[in-house]
Scaffold this active site. Structure first.
Site, mmCIF file in Angstrom:
data_model
loop_
_atom_site.group_PDB
_atom_site.id
_atom_site.type_symbol
_atom_site.label_atom_id
_atom_site.label_comp_id
_atom_site.label_asym_id
_atom_site.label_seq_id
_atom_site.Cartn_x
_atom_site.Cartn_y
_atom_site.Cartn_z
ATOM 1 N N SER A 60 -2.185 2.142 -4.477
ATOM 2 C CA SER A 60 -1.862 0.798 -5.122
ATOM 3 C C SER A 60 -4.263 0.403 -5.568
ATOM 4 C CB SER A 60 -1.218 -0.338 -3.708
ATOM 5 O OG SER A 60 -1.126 -1.243 -4.271
ATOM 6 N N HIS A 96 7.035 0.414 -3.696
ATOM 7 C CA HIS A 96 5.975 0.542 -3.520
ATOM 8 C C HIS A 96 5.219 0.351 -1.719
ATOM 9 C CE1 HIS A 96 1.705 -0.306 -4.742
ATOM 10 N NE2 HIS A 96 1.736 -0.993 -3.688
ATOM 11 N N ASP A 139 9.027 0.489 -8.125
ATOM 12 C CA ASP A 139 8.425 -0.291 -7.958
ATOM 13 C C ASP A 139 8.502 -1.007 -7.175
ATOM 14 O OD1 ASP A 139 5.166 0.770 -6.859
ATOM 15 O OD2 ASP A 139 5.489 -0.703 -7.548
#
Length: 279
Positions: free
Chosen positions: A89, A260, A205
């Site tokens: 990330s 995610h 995601d």
């Protein structure tokens, strides 16, 4: 402080792995990934970076990059045969900038795990951190001197406010060589020095917006996603992506049905998209 999951052994066959966590989390959030690497690749030295945990991860991007750069450089010097860096990330974007800031690094493989490499523009992401902030008005905060003191402000890329993005953003346009600076050449050299660049992301995601940003794709002004190979950053080879692709050093991984928060916490996903590139 360097924290390792395992102490280095004299007979080290596998390259050490440096892991950087995402925004509003810390090294503990990457524990399952560390343990999976230990299990499947016994003997691997794993450095799980404990810098900028929690709210400290919102400090300015360049302030974080400076310390991450020194952290990676220090580890690299301990392992002259080369290291692997994996950033998740926001951590993947900061790690990339750190690598670019080290034109003589010995990072052999960089794995960007669902990272906003082309920027971020999306309410779902914002609401994790700023519940009352809307994407369409976020530029008022981020494209200001105050906003640029937050990490997110450094990579907030509003497709409707590109003039303001180029004027105020002090981070992403620089590392993407959209703004030419005295460091532009070395930023490109840092990328071209990699043996492998692994870009991982997927359509489910739910946080990185657009999800193609994990592969350097991004919105145009009409909010249509332009794939990375049709964007100026690639066509002009601004940071070496084209060179890496032509040299078979750039690997794009599209993995559907992964949220995610699962990229680094789902063992099956880890085995499929991360482990093959740690050899």
């Amino acid at each position: 402080m360097l924290t390792t999951a395992m102490r280095p052994s004299i007979l080290q066959l596998l390259q050490p792995v440096v892991i950087l966590h995402g925004v509003l989390s810390g090294a503990e959030s990457m524990t399952l990934l560390v343990r999976q690497i230990e299990k499947l690749h016994p003997g691997t030295v794993v450095y799980n970076c404990d810098k900028f945990s929690g709210w400290y991860s919102l400090e300015s991007a360049w302030w974080q990059v400076a310390q991450i750069r020194d952290y990676i450089d220090q580890i690299g010097k301990l392992h002259p045969d080369g290291i692997i860096v994996l950033g998740y990330s926001q951590g993947g974007l900061l790690a990339r900038a750190a690598i670019q800031s080290l034109p003589k690094h010995n990072v052999k493989t960089f794995i960007s795990l669902s990272s906003p490499q082309a920027g971020q523009y999306g309410t779902s992401f914002l609401h994790l951190i700023f519940p009352d902030l809307a994407a369409k008005t976020a530029f008022e905060l981020f494209y200001s001197n105050v906003g640029q003191h937050t990490s997110i402000g450094g990579y907030w890329n509003d497709p409707h406010k590109q003039e303001l993005y180029m004027k105020y953003s002090e981070f992403l346009p620089l590392i993407n060589n959209e703004k030419i600076s005295s460091n532009s050449t070395s930023f490109k050299m840092g990328m071209e020095r990699l043996d492998k660049l692994i870009l991982i992301g997927g359509p489910n995601d739910g946080v990185i917006t657009p999800w193609q940003s994990s592969h350097f794709g991004y919105f145009n002004e009409s909010l249509d996603v332009v794939p990375f190979y049709k964007r100026k950053i690639f066509m002009d080879d601004s940071i070496g992506l084209k060179m890496l692709l032509e040299a078979n050093k750039l690997i794009i991984i599209v993995k559907p049905y992964v949220h995610h928060l699962s990229w680094h916490t789902n063992r099956k996903v880890i085995n499929q998209v991360i482990m093959p590139y740690l050899d």
